[in-house]
Motif scaffolding. Sequence first.
Motif, PDB file in Angstrom:
ATOM      1  N   UNK A  48       0.837  -1.199   0.000  1.00  0.00           N
ATOM      2  CA  UNK A  48       0.000   0.000   0.000  1.00  0.00           C
ATOM      3  C   UNK A  48       0.874   1.251   0.000  1.00  0.00           C
ATOM      4  N   UNK A  49       0.428   2.267  -0.700  1.00  0.00           N
ATOM      5  CA  UNK A  49       1.108   3.557  -0.647  1.00  0.00           C
ATOM      6  C   UNK A  49       0.488   4.395   0.463  1.00  0.00           C
ATOM      7  N   UNK A  50       1.178   5.439   0.848  1.00  0.00           N
ATOM      8  CA  UNK A  50       0.605   6.351   1.838  1.00  0.00           C
ATOM      9  C   UNK A  50      -0.693   6.968   1.324  1.00  0.00           C
ATOM     10  N   UNK A  51      -0.728   7.184   0.015  1.00  0.00           N
ATOM     11  CA  UNK A  51      -1.945   7.744  -0.573  1.00  0.00           C
ATOM     12  C   UNK A  51      -3.125   6.787  -0.407  1.00  0.00           C
ATOM     13  N   UNK A  52      -2.861   5.467  -0.523  1.00  0.00           N
ATOM     14  CA  UNK A  52      -3.934   4.483  -0.343  1.00  0.00           C
ATOM     15  C   UNK A  52      -4.505   4.562   1.071  1.00  0.00           C
ATOM     16  N   UNK A  88      -7.777  11.237   5.252  1.00  0.00           N
ATOM     17  CA  UNK A  88      -6.786  12.214   5.704  1.00  0.00           C
ATOM     18  C   UNK A  88      -5.830  12.492   4.553  1.00  0.00           C
ATOM     19  N   UNK A  89      -4.861  13.376   4.791  1.00  0.00           N
ATOM     20  CA  UNK A  89      -3.882  13.700   3.761  1.00  0.00           C
ATOM     21  C   UNK A  89      -2.697  12.743   3.824  1.00  0.00           C
ATOM     22  N   UNK A  90      -1.948  12.694   2.718  1.00  0.00           N
ATOM     23  CA  UNK A  90      -0.745  11.855   2.674  1.00  0.00           C
ATOM     24  C   UNK A  90       0.272  12.299   3.717  1.00  0.00           C
ATOM     25  N   UNK A  91       0.393  13.614   3.913  1.00  0.00           N
ATOM     26  CA  UNK A  91       1.354  14.110   4.903  1.00  0.00           C
ATOM     27  C   UNK A  91       0.953  13.709   6.318  1.00  0.00           C
ATOM     28  N   UNK A 124      -0.519  25.125   1.163  1.00  0.00           N
ATOM     29  CA  UNK A 124      -0.639  23.762   0.651  1.00  0.00           C
ATOM     30  C   UNK A 124       0.740  23.228   0.300  1.00  0.00           C
ATOM     31  N   UNK A 125       0.843  21.904   0.322  1.00  0.00           N
ATOM     32  CA  UNK A 125       2.106  21.267  -0.027  1.00  0.00           C
ATOM     33  C   UNK A 125       2.446  21.521  -1.495  1.00  0.00           C
ATOM     34  N   UNK A 177     -13.194  15.423   0.026  1.00  0.00           N
ATOM     35  CA  UNK A 177     -12.517  14.506   0.928  1.00  0.00           C
ATOM     36  C   UNK A 177     -11.314  13.823   0.319  1.00  0.00           C
ATOM     37  N   UNK A 178     -11.041  14.078  -0.966  1.00  0.00           N
ATOM     38  CA  UNK A 178      -9.912  13.435  -1.619  1.00  0.00           C
ATOM     39  C   UNK A 178      -8.647  14.261  -1.502  1.00  0.00           C
ATOM     40  N   UNK A 179      -7.577  13.754  -2.089  1.00  0.00           N
ATOM     41  CA  UNK A 179      -6.302  14.456  -2.022  1.00  0.00           C
ATOM     42  C   UNK A 179      -6.013  15.134  -3.352  1.00  0.00           C
ATOM     43  N   UNK A 180      -5.175  16.131  -3.290  1.00  0.00           N
ATOM     44  CA  UNK A 180      -4.786  16.859  -4.484  1.00  0.00           C
ATOM     45  C   UNK A 180      -3.924  15.957  -5.359  1.00  0.00           C
ATOM     46  N   UNK A 181      -4.212  15.922  -6.645  1.00  0.00           N
ATOM     47  CA  UNK A 181      -3.440  15.141  -7.601  1.00  0.00           C
ATOM     48  C   UNK A 181      -2.991  16.074  -8.713  1.00  0.00           C
TER      49      UNK A 181
END
Length: 722
Positions: free
Chosen positions: A36-40, A47-50, A229-230, A294-298
């Motif tokens: 699994x990746x942190x993004x998964x 939550x966010x990847x960070x 933002x990151x 609720x998703x992450x920035x791509x």
Amino acid sequence: MTSQPDLFAAVDALLEQARPLPEPTERERLRTAAGLSRADVAKALGVSTSTVAGWETGRTDPAKERRAAYGRLLEGIAARYPAPVSPQASGPDDGGRGSSPQACAGQENGTGSDVQEQPAAASVASAAGSAPADTAGVPVAGVPAPVSRRRPAGRGAAAHRPAAAAAPVPAAPADAAFPGGPLAVLDGEGAAHLADGRILDCPAATVPDLVVWALDAGIGQSRLHRAGRDGDPLVVLTTDAAAKLGLPEHLADRRGLRLPEDHPVVREVMAAGWQLTRRGFGPWARIYRPVERGGRRQCVQLAVLPWDALDARAWGDTATLPAADIARVLGTYATRVLTPRGSTAVTGLELMTALRPPTRAVRTDSGGWASGPVPGSLTYPVDPAPPEAPDEHPVAQGRGEDQVLDEEAYEWVRDPELLSDAECALPFVVGLDVNAAFLAAANRLTVGLGEAVHTDGPRFDKKLPGCWYVDLSGVETDPRLPSPFTPHGRRPTGPAWYATPTLAYAQELGADVRPLEAWLRPDSGPYLDPWYERLRNAYMQTMADLGVVKGASGPEFLAAMERHKAADPAMAAVLSAIKATVKGGIGKLRERPQGAGYRPGERWPALERPTWRPDIRAAVIAQARTNMHRKMLRMAAAGLFPVAVLSDCVIYPAVGPSPLDVLPHDTAGKPLPGTFRLGVSPGMVKHEGTMPFWRCAELVDQGANPARHIKDADATDGGEAR
């Protein structure tokens, strides 16, 4: 009365909260083992990847609403992938070295001696993440070990060029949230060179594949402000890498600087569900997917080097260096300034927003969240006051020539009739250049944050930013010096508009300042202070890397400056880019319309951003110009008068070719207070160049400004913020 089932449910909830989580390194091992990746994990838990990175590094622990779910995930993985048994000591047949997964991978790939074993902490994982240090040398079940490798110097398209001095490779990424660092430089052999010297395999054969790879490789940069933002991953494409991905060597559309919409690569990106920003696929292409609730920035940014993504005026010959050296240059810049987001001008402006974001999340009276302003930031777009606007702006239409705020950098040459015989008898003129003059001017400068308010007959207040309509034509100044009130250096002839720093200096000189009207901004603050501090630190650190340090004596400083660019060409390129970031960032505050189809009076896109602020640009330039005049005035008190001034360069007649032959000292040998001083800090001066006095006189007779030619032809431009 509470029922027994409710009591049991409450107790169960407490037990879930009290359940201990595995140690941070074990959390990362479990996720990696499961592929699994942190993004998964971040997507599953909302939550966010960070945030996940923080849990895995031990910086933070999950809040109670996420703790139980995260613990359940880790327990489920642990049941399938228990912790490995500690490895046995190395046997005699391997020469005392354990058979690390890196070495095995090198043998399987046929790279042999090309692979150097790295400490486990320095290895970069595949999309699944990094192997923790306590499992070094142990293959994780079901997950192939990543390869962090270095190649012989002779490989690659640019191998014939001398490489810059090698940077030390850190033991682990400095940013735990982004283990891949801020960026990667892709060569034509499928190797992605990271900023710290590591190399990742990048199997992407298409641009969409490359975008997915970059998002999964842990590339990015943590935000500079908690409300910001990151930074998005940046992938830099060399000429060979661009060709491998199907990109042309040159852009046919030299005006629009983008691929046509029917180009195969553009169609490929769209077909994969990705989008391009309105600028299209150009030298700095942004490829993204809209963020779902609720998703992450791509979003991934590509810099295409064969399309001149790195302007040689800012970056020198960085684009022609080997991929590893390009990564070092851009990585150092990203760490000290910001991950490049386009030209250095764009990055300079983006840095302002990164350090002072416009908005933040605030609690509402009902307990929810809403967007609110960040104190001290530029929160929303505002129109300029009519005198502040460039000619094309709607509010500038129909104004008179005397209704323009003309705060620009100096371009002045002294009247030859005012040169004394003693000055003309001197053999040289010496140029002094103010270090990062506009950066120094931004320090502690109060600027307007909100809209301008018009007022008639105001009393001047140097603490109020804005522009004032005043008659300074009666202020007496020495004709051997440029006027401090005009960029051309001539005395004003009547009422004109001036920024607050100019009038504050007029008052300092003893002028009776009585404005007729003004456009003022009561909401104000030192908006540029964080920008100044970050760029100053970047500038000073890079100069120190080049051997130019604070506190050196005059001769030591001049000697260090003579050799600093040759000491490390890569760091010299970083220094050049930092300077260009200052210049361009201030200039972007008044970005003008572009394109052949524009008509004066129409609005243009830049006006819709909070950082389009020509009034702030004017204040910085006014402060820089008056700072310079203040020092010239102190030099004049010692009997020294300039021949010419151009922006931040001033030239003086001299008995010898060195600045030491110009700058005045007291009887103890110390520089006279308030005059120009040699040194590395912003606001101090360095040697710009020397020419014979006769050549200077010849240029003046030809109508040229000798300050423009003191270093070499057109070496000094007309200003940092044109």
